[in-house]
Scaffold this active site. Structure first.
Site, PDB file in Angstrom:
ATOM      1  N   LYS A  10       0.839  -1.199   0.000  1.00  0.00           N
ATOM      2  CA  LYS A  10       0.000   0.000   0.000  1.00  0.00           C
ATOM      3  C   LYS A  10       0.873   1.247   0.000  1.00  0.00           C
ATOM      4  O   LYS A  10       1.854   1.321   0.747  1.00  0.00           O
ATOM      5  CB  LYS A  10      -0.911  -0.033   1.224  1.00  0.00           C
ATOM      6  CG  LYS A  10      -1.940   1.072   1.317  1.00  0.00           C
ATOM      7  CD  LYS A  10      -2.810   0.846   2.559  1.00  0.00           C
ATOM      8  CE  LYS A  10      -3.877   1.890   2.732  1.00  0.00           C
ATOM      9  NZ  LYS A  10      -4.724   1.612   3.935  1.00  0.00           N
TER      10      LYS A  10
ATOM     11  N   SER B  45      -9.395   1.379   3.054  1.00  0.00           N
ATOM     12  CA  SER B  45      -8.599   2.184   2.153  1.00  0.00           C
ATOM     13  C   SER B  45      -7.544   1.364   1.410  1.00  0.00           C
ATOM     14  O   SER B  45      -6.968   1.834   0.424  1.00  0.00           O
ATOM     15  CB  SER B  45      -7.915   3.309   2.938  1.00  0.00           C
ATOM     16  OG  SER B  45      -7.045   2.784   3.940  1.00  0.00           O
TER      17      SER B  45
ATOM     18  N   SER C 267      -9.625  -0.779   7.311  1.00  0.00           N
ATOM     19  CA  SER C 267      -9.069  -0.780   5.955  1.00  0.00           C
ATOM     20  C   SER C 267      -8.342  -2.056   5.591  1.00  0.00           C
ATOM     21  O   SER C 267      -8.129  -2.320   4.402  1.00  0.00           O
ATOM     22  CB  SER C 267      -8.126   0.412   5.786  1.00  0.00           C
ATOM     23  OG  SER C 267      -8.835   1.628   5.913  1.00  0.00           O
TER      24      SER C 267
END
Length: 563
Positions: free
Chosen positions: A62, A136, A160
């Site tokens: 990420k 996310s 997330s």
């Protein structure tokens, strides 16, 4: 069987990345030759006898987590910087032999649970590109779900690392807060943030997460091994664990079919030797609301608020408007408000612990719905807030939590979440293993059909309806003289016909219990289906059909029964 080398796996990863053509998954992709060179080095080390537990895997990271050689953006181009070293979690991932091939897209500044708050594009769902991927950690989850990478790192503050796992049919592991250092992670809420792991298999996700744990001497919030050992003793599961589930009213508002899917998952746990009991989780749900609606959002402003303040002219282009509104709103919160919210959180935590007393863990749906991108665009704030109903409280109350697949509803993944107190990570893993144990299909043609008198036996064994079918034209059906009435299915040499039935799926333990309780003359054997496949199913000893009515001509039990 010869396992693929790291070079083979990296080559395949880049080939799949190009073939899928899903650019919104990635913010930056590593040079392929550079990745192959690292893979060759790993293969050489393994050949020399070195133990690298993740050798032969590829990873995505990420893009709010630092990777040496690649920019970190947190999905905001204006925030871009080039880190001087790997984040601690990335370094440990690489030390274990995994090859990072790129940085994945995310909800900007890790603020959101939808995967659509990024100037690099909304990350589309792996199963249905018209729907959200969840955020996310959207790009990381989709890269795993589509088979581009084996594992991916995400972060989790409000859910997330779990919501996108559920919406893409994979595993998302969030260990106890602080067990994996957040050194080299752009903070969302520094005191709550966790590094998480996605994988398609529970074992790989869990093992990878454990390889990343332990203090690094830099992160002041990292938990120590002594602290972990002190609490972990309480995570040993009894022979028959006790799992809490929400009350029926606390499951209201789920997407159509999800409450039923959740109850089937709970039933499978029951069939796997777990006591499932309803508990009142009102306190947890109230705590969840505090994360965004209370003063805790001030920590988001402390993390990146200054950057957004300085670049207000970029809101709507470089900076996502929804994210900017949430982060800038944190500036208005006062220290007094934060202290009041902390006091309320302490009270809610105490109430929740009392409610869960005697339970080894809590089972909930991971999220509440799976909107289309169009539905989310119509209500971006409200749509997002619905996603975190069952996830938001975990980090606030220092709980460990893992999301795992629990089947599909209307062709889309449905996920459930197992949550427990801090340092009960291993207990959560073992409960997840029980829920994910191998499943066995069984064909029923009579009293065990949906809405028939003995169907509850299947449900109690953790069974879930799979599909309606017809056998091949090699069977005869007889009305047996039993209470309640039921038929006997017999394979015949000539004069057979196709018989209607249902296939149900049971966990292995539930299947064993169910079969052991079958009375004579019923038996389980292989039944040929109309499509040429075979499935385990109810058959009857032919001797028991002597003198009974042959009802084969009706084509099935339900067609004959009303007569």
């Amino acid at each position: 069987m010869t396992l693929p080398t790291s070079v083979d796996r990296v080559t395949a990863a880049y080939a799949r990345l190009r073939a899928l053509d899903r650019p919104e998954i990635w913010i930056s992709i590593r040079d392929e030759q550079d990745a192959l060179a690292e893979a060759a080095t790993i293969d050489a080390r393994v050949a020399a006898g070195e133990s690298l537990p993740l050798a032969g895997t590829v990873a995505g990271v990420k893009d709010n987590i630092d990777v040496l050689g690649l920019d970190t953006t947190a999905a905001a181009p204006s925030f871009r910087y080039r880190p001087g070293r790997d984040a601690t979690a990335v370094r440990r991932l690489r030390d274990a032999g995994s090859v990072v091939i790129g940085k994945t897209n995310l909800d900007q500044f890790a603020t959101g649970l939808v995967g659509a708050r990024s100037p690099f594009g909304a990350v589309r769902n792996a199963w249905d590109p018209s729907r959200i991927s969840g955020g996310s950690s959207s790009g990381s989850a989709v890269a795993v779900a589509l088979g581009i990478v084996d594992v991916a790192l995400g972060t989790d503050t409000a859910g997330s690392g779990r919501v996108p796992a559920a919406l893409n049919g994979i595993v998302g592991v969030k260990l106890t807060r602080g067990r994996i250092p957040t050194t080299g992670v752009v903070p969302a809420c520094r005191s709550l943030d966790c590094v998480t792991v996605f994988a398609r298999e529970l074992g790989l996700a869990r093992n990878t997460a454990e390889l990343l744990t332990g203090p690094d001497g830099i992160d002041p919030l990292a938990r120590t091994p002594d602290e972990a050992a002190q609490h972990a003793a309480g995570s040993v599961l009894p022979s028959r664990p006790r799992i809490g589930i929400p009350t029926a009213d606390q499951l209201e508002g789920l997407a159509p079919g999800w409450a039923e899917a959740f109850r089937r998952a709970a039933a499978r746990l029951g069939a796997a030797g777990v006591d499932v009991v309803e508990v009142d989780i009102t306190a947890l749900l109230k705590a969840a609301v505090l994360l965004y609606d209370g003063a805790f959002v001030a920590e988001r402003y402390a993390a990146v608020g200054a950057h957004i303040d300085e670049h207000r002219d970029l809101i709507g282009s470089d900076l996502d408007p929804s994210v900017a509104a949430i982060v800038l709103g944190g500036a208005a919160k006062t220290a007094v408000e934060l202290l009041h919210d902390r006091e309320e959180l302490d009270r809610l935590g105490s109430v929740a612990r009392t409610a869960l007393a005697g339970c080894d863990a809590l089972l909930t749906p991971t999220t509440t719905w799976h909107p289309t991108l169009e539905q989310l665009a119509a209500d971006p704030i409200g749509g997002n807030s619905r996603m975190g109903r069952y996830t938001n409280f975990a980090n606030l109350l220092d709980m460990t939590s893992t999301s795992i697949p629990a089947g599909t509803v209307d062709g889309l993944p449905f996920g459930v979440m197992i949550t427990a107190p801090a340092f009960h990570d291993l207990a959560v893993h073992h409960i997840a293993e029980r829920l994910l144990q191998p499943a066995i299909d069984i064909l029923v043609v009579g009293a065990h059909l949906t809405d028939q008198p003995l169907n509850q036996q299947l449900v109690s064994a953790g069974g879930t309806f799979s599909r309606s079918i017809r056998t091949s034209a090699d069977y005869a059906l007889f009305a047996l003289d039993t209470t309640p009435p039921k038929p006997g299915l017999v394979r015949v040499v000539t004069g057979g016909t196709a018989i209607a039935g249902e296939v149900w799926t049971l966990p292995a333990a539930g299947f064993g219990t169910f079969v052991a309780a079958l009375p004579s003359p019923m038996a389980i054997g292989k039944v040929m289906l109309e499509d040429g496949s075979a499935v385990s199913g109810f058959l009857c000893e032919s001797v028991a059909t002597i003198g009974t009515q042959d009802i084969s001509g009706y084509g099935g039990w339900l067609a004959w029964l009303p007569l």
